[in-house]
Design a protein around this motif. Structure first.
Motif, PDB file in Angstrom:
ATOM      1  N   ASP A   6       4.781   7.568   0.493  1.00  0.00           N
ATOM      2  CA  ASP A   6       4.347   7.994  -0.840  1.00  0.00           C
ATOM      3  C   ASP A   6       5.062   7.197  -1.923  1.00  0.00           C
ATOM      4  O   ASP A   6       6.160   6.657  -1.711  1.00  0.00           O
ATOM      5  N   VAL A   7       4.442   7.160  -3.097  1.00  0.00           N
ATOM      6  CA  VAL A   7       5.005   6.466  -4.254  1.00  0.00           C
ATOM      7  C   VAL A   7       4.943   7.382  -5.464  1.00  0.00           C
ATOM      8  O   VAL A   7       3.916   8.030  -5.714  1.00  0.00           O
ATOM      9  N   LEU A   8       6.037   7.444  -6.206  1.00  0.00           N
ATOM     10  CA  LEU A   8       6.068   8.140  -7.491  1.00  0.00           C
ATOM     11  C   LEU A   8       5.868   7.112  -8.591  1.00  0.00           C
ATOM     12  O   LEU A   8       6.583   6.104  -8.654  1.00  0.00           O
ATOM     13  N   LEU A   9       4.897   7.342  -9.470  1.00  0.00           N
ATOM     14  CA  LEU A   9       4.649   6.473 -10.620  1.00  0.00           C
ATOM     15  C   LEU A   9       5.179   7.144 -11.887  1.00  0.00           C
ATOM     16  O   LEU A   9       4.860   8.304 -12.153  1.00  0.00           O
ATOM     17  N   THR A  10       5.992   6.432 -12.651  1.00  0.00           N
ATOM     18  CA  THR A  10       6.471   6.934 -13.939  1.00  0.00           C
ATOM     19  C   THR A  10       6.116   5.930 -15.020  1.00  0.00           C
ATOM     20  O   THR A  10       5.869   4.748 -14.749  1.00  0.00           O
ATOM     21  N   ALA A  11       6.111   6.395 -16.271  1.00  0.00           N
ATOM     22  CA  ALA A  11       5.462   5.640 -17.353  1.00  0.00           C
ATOM     23  C   ALA A  11       6.434   4.942 -18.290  1.00  0.00           C
ATOM     24  O   ALA A  11       6.076   4.638 -19.426  1.00  0.00           O
ATOM     25  N   GLN A  12       7.663   4.659 -17.871  1.00  0.00           N
ATOM     26  CA  GLN A  12       8.572   3.936 -18.752  1.00  0.00           C
ATOM     27  C   GLN A  12       8.001   2.549 -19.069  1.00  0.00           C
ATOM     28  O   GLN A  12       7.414   1.889 -18.205  1.00  0.00           O
ATOM     29  N   HIS A  13       8.190   2.122 -20.315  1.00  0.00           N
ATOM     30  CA  HIS A  13       7.642   0.845 -20.767  1.00  0.00           C
ATOM     31  C   HIS A  13       8.760  -0.032 -21.319  1.00  0.00           C
ATOM     32  O   HIS A  13       9.953   0.310 -21.221  1.00  0.00           O
ATOM     33  N   ALA A  14       8.378  -1.173 -21.926  1.00  0.00           N
ATOM     34  CA  ALA A  14       9.370  -2.164 -22.340  1.00  0.00           C
ATOM     35  C   ALA A  14      10.316  -1.628 -23.407  1.00  0.00           C
ATOM     36  O   ALA A  14      11.503  -1.967 -23.431  1.00  0.00           O
ATOM     37  N   PRO A  18       0.824  -1.220   0.000  1.00  0.00           N
ATOM     38  CA  PRO A  18       0.000   0.000   0.000  1.00  0.00           C
ATOM     39  C   PRO A  18       0.850   1.258   0.000  1.00  0.00           C
ATOM     40  O   PRO A  18       2.017   1.252   0.386  1.00  0.00           O
ATOM     41  N   ALA A  19       0.239   2.334  -0.459  1.00  0.00           N
ATOM     42  CA  ALA A  19       0.896   3.647  -0.463  1.00  0.00           C
ATOM     43  C   ALA A  19      -0.038   4.665   0.172  1.00  0.00           C
ATOM     44  O   ALA A  19      -1.260   4.581   0.047  1.00  0.00           O
ATOM     45  N   GLN A  20       0.561   5.619   0.858  1.00  0.00           N
ATOM     46  CA  GLN A  20      -0.225   6.701   1.424  1.00  0.00           C
ATOM     47  C   GLN A  20      -0.781   7.577   0.312  1.00  0.00           C
ATOM     48  O   GLN A  20      -1.936   8.007   0.351  1.00  0.00           O
ATOM     49  N   ARG A  21       0.054   7.810  -0.720  1.00  0.00           N
ATOM     50  CA  ARG A  21      -0.345   8.668  -1.822  1.00  0.00           C
ATOM     51  C   ARG A  21       0.491   8.319  -3.043  1.00  0.00           C
ATOM     52  O   ARG A  21       1.672   7.991  -2.920  1.00  0.00           O
ATOM     53  N   TYR A  22      -0.122   8.384  -4.212  1.00  0.00           N
ATOM     54  CA  TYR A  22       0.579   8.155  -5.467  1.00  0.00           C
ATOM     55  C   TYR A  22       0.726   9.478  -6.220  1.00  0.00           C
ATOM     56  O   TYR A  22      -0.254  10.188  -6.454  1.00  0.00           O
ATOM     57  N   TRP A  23       1.978   9.795  -6.593  1.00  0.00           N
ATOM     58  CA  TRP A  23       2.260  10.947  -7.438  1.00  0.00           C
ATOM     59  C   TRP A  23       2.556  10.423  -8.846  1.00  0.00           C
ATOM     60  O   TRP A  23       3.409   9.554  -9.007  1.00  0.00           O
ATOM     61  N   ILE A  24       1.869  10.938  -9.833  1.00  0.00           N
ATOM     62  CA  ILE A  24       2.038  10.467 -11.214  1.00  0.00           C
ATOM     63  C   ILE A  24       2.880  11.480 -11.975  1.00  0.00           C
ATOM     64  O   ILE A  24       2.484  12.641 -12.127  1.00  0.00           O
ATOM     65  N   GLY A  25       4.055  11.056 -12.430  1.00  0.00           N
ATOM     66  CA  GLY A  25       4.871  11.925 -13.261  1.00  0.00           C
ATOM     67  C   GLY A  25       4.225  12.081 -14.623  1.00  0.00           C
ATOM     68  O   GLY A  25       4.231  11.145 -15.439  1.00  0.00           O
TER      69      GLY A  25
END
Length: 452
Positions: free
Chosen positions: A123-131, A18-25
């Protein structure tokens, strides 16, 4: 590769706790828009209560100011977030490149510094790098001659700032994201610099990977698998390196390494320890050439030598049986003389700050402190008569035998003269007749870069 069903994003996020909050780059481009859209869906989906709530996800757009359309992109990102009912944060950064730094590196560093400052614990930072991004990174690192750490490329999860960084799209390629965007009729901004093949990553993206894919359609999957294998092997190496580093520290807690302990190891083990040591000290790993110089020049030198191996980010110096990792030491004018009133901190160019504080305990006699004060550096032959010790002592001997100071520190220790007589040697010693054992003026020299 499959397209990216929403439920898989939920599964991938849940796998990391779990995360307290997700930050989306959120840059405004295709990849981050797909990630943003999926997170917005989770935010509204009662089937996933662990992700519901208006403040669970927040989009962050970093304004670098390097493109003419930067303001337009920021406006677009704010509008998309408003449409998806997601909180939006805009951050302006200074992304000007430093000497020797590429514009891409400067922008990336500024962006991630801004992200790191946002994250609180949990907190968690989400970034969108892919394969495909992962495949490009592996190829770039391979062409740079990187070792396992470089070929491990981008981990799906890692500690970051006070929280964590997750890359939940690494299992899918760019085509899958494009399919998702088309199905959901997403609109995004195109960065024109992404088409400029003068940049190495863009050259690999537009020229090399398409050619490889024609011959080996699963090349992105294969390279991503290679990255995972390298990451696993690197993890084992780091655990071994930690054991070797503990041995090389030889019981000292000052961040230095024992030359004798390192000499007992083979060259590959020495390089492993040096890389791990420098990483823990906050340096990026220097080139193999630099590490070889450390082995051949610093480790192999006689004990009475004090070699220095420097590279752009730092210096490795040896004193007696220890290796020190230091930032580059600024130039110092040893002939400079500073008049000082003693009331205000004295800035020593390239050498920290000298301050004086009245306190209970040893210090300079207050009645003698009122004399004319100057700060100088060693010229050779200076002597200090210490309280409760016989004779005048050469500073050279005191530095070597009493304080065991490395040579690069000795030459920078500020010397305080009162009415032309040596009164104090940095914050190490007070000379007679200036010493007061009960209540005096104590000196403090703030220059930690010399010793760590």
């Amino acid at each position: 590769m499959p397209s990216v069903p929403l439920r898989n994003i939920a599964v991938r996020l849940s796998q990391h706790g779990p995360a307290q909050r997700y930050w989306i780059g959120y840059s405004g481009g295709l990849d981050s828009h797909v990630l943003l859209h999926q997170c917005a869906g989770l935010n509204r989906n009662p089937a996933h209560p662990e992700f519901c709530g208006k403040q669970r996800f927040t989009a962050v757009h970093v304004h670098h100011g390097l493109q003419a359309a930067a303001d337009e992109w920021a406006t677009h990102c704010a509008a998309v977030c408003a449409e998806l009912d997601l909180p939006f944060r805009l951050i302006h950064v200074d992304a000007q490149a430093l000497p020797g730094q590429s514009p891409e590196e400067a922008a990336r560093n500024a962006r991630y510094r801004a992200f790191a400052e946002l994250l609180a614990e949990g907190d968690v930072l989400l970034t969108a790098q892919h394969a495909d991004d992962q495949a490009e990174t592996v190829l770039l690192q391979l062409l740079r001659g990187s070792g396992l750490a470089g070929l491990a490329a981008m981990p799906e999860a890692m500690p970051f700032g006070k929280g964590r960084l997750l890359r939940p799209l690494l299992a899918w390629n760019r085509t899958a994201l494009q399919d998702y965007a088309r199905i959901h009729r997403l609109s995004w901004q195109e960065d024109p610099s992404n088409q400029q093949t003068a940049f190495d990553r863009n050259f690999i993206r537009h020229q090399i990977l398409p050619l490889l894919t024609q011959r080996w359609p699963g090349v992105a999957v294969a390279l991503s698998r290679t990255a995972r294998h390298c990451a696993e092997a690197q993890g084992q190496l780091e655990r071994w390196a930690e054991d070797l580093l503990h041995e090389a520290a030889a019981g000292e807690a000052d961040g230095t390494l024992s030359v004798a302990a390192l000499r007992r190891r083979q060259a590959p083990e020495q390089r492993l320890v040096l890389r791990h040591w420098l990483k823990q000290a906050g340096f990026r790993a220097p080139s193999t050439v630099v590490l070889q110089r450390v082995i051949h020049e610093a480790l192999a030198a006689a004990q009475d030598r004090s070699p220095c191996v420097a590279w752009r980010e730092g210096e490795i110096r040896r004193y007696r049986d220890r290796l020190y990792a230091l930032p580059p030491l600024p130039a110092l004018d040893a002939q400079e003389v500073f008049d000082w009133n003693g009331d205000e901190p004295l800035l020593l160019p390239g050498n920290g700050v000298l301050t004086a504080v009245a306190q209970p305990g040893p210090g300079i006699k207050p009645e003698l402190w009122r004399g004319a004060k100057q700060v100088r550096y060693r010229q050779g032959g200076e002597r200090c008569r210490l309280p409760r010790r016989q004779g005048n002592h050469l500073l050279k001997k005191l530095f070597q035998e009493d304080a065991r100071l490395p040579p690069w520190v000795r030459e920078r220790v500020p010397l305080l003269y009162i009415d032309g007589q040596l009164a104090a040697v940095g914050d190490l010693w007070i000379c007679e007749p200036f010493a007061d054992a009960t209540h005096g003026i104590a000196l403090h020299w703030n220059e930690t870069r010399l010793k760590t």
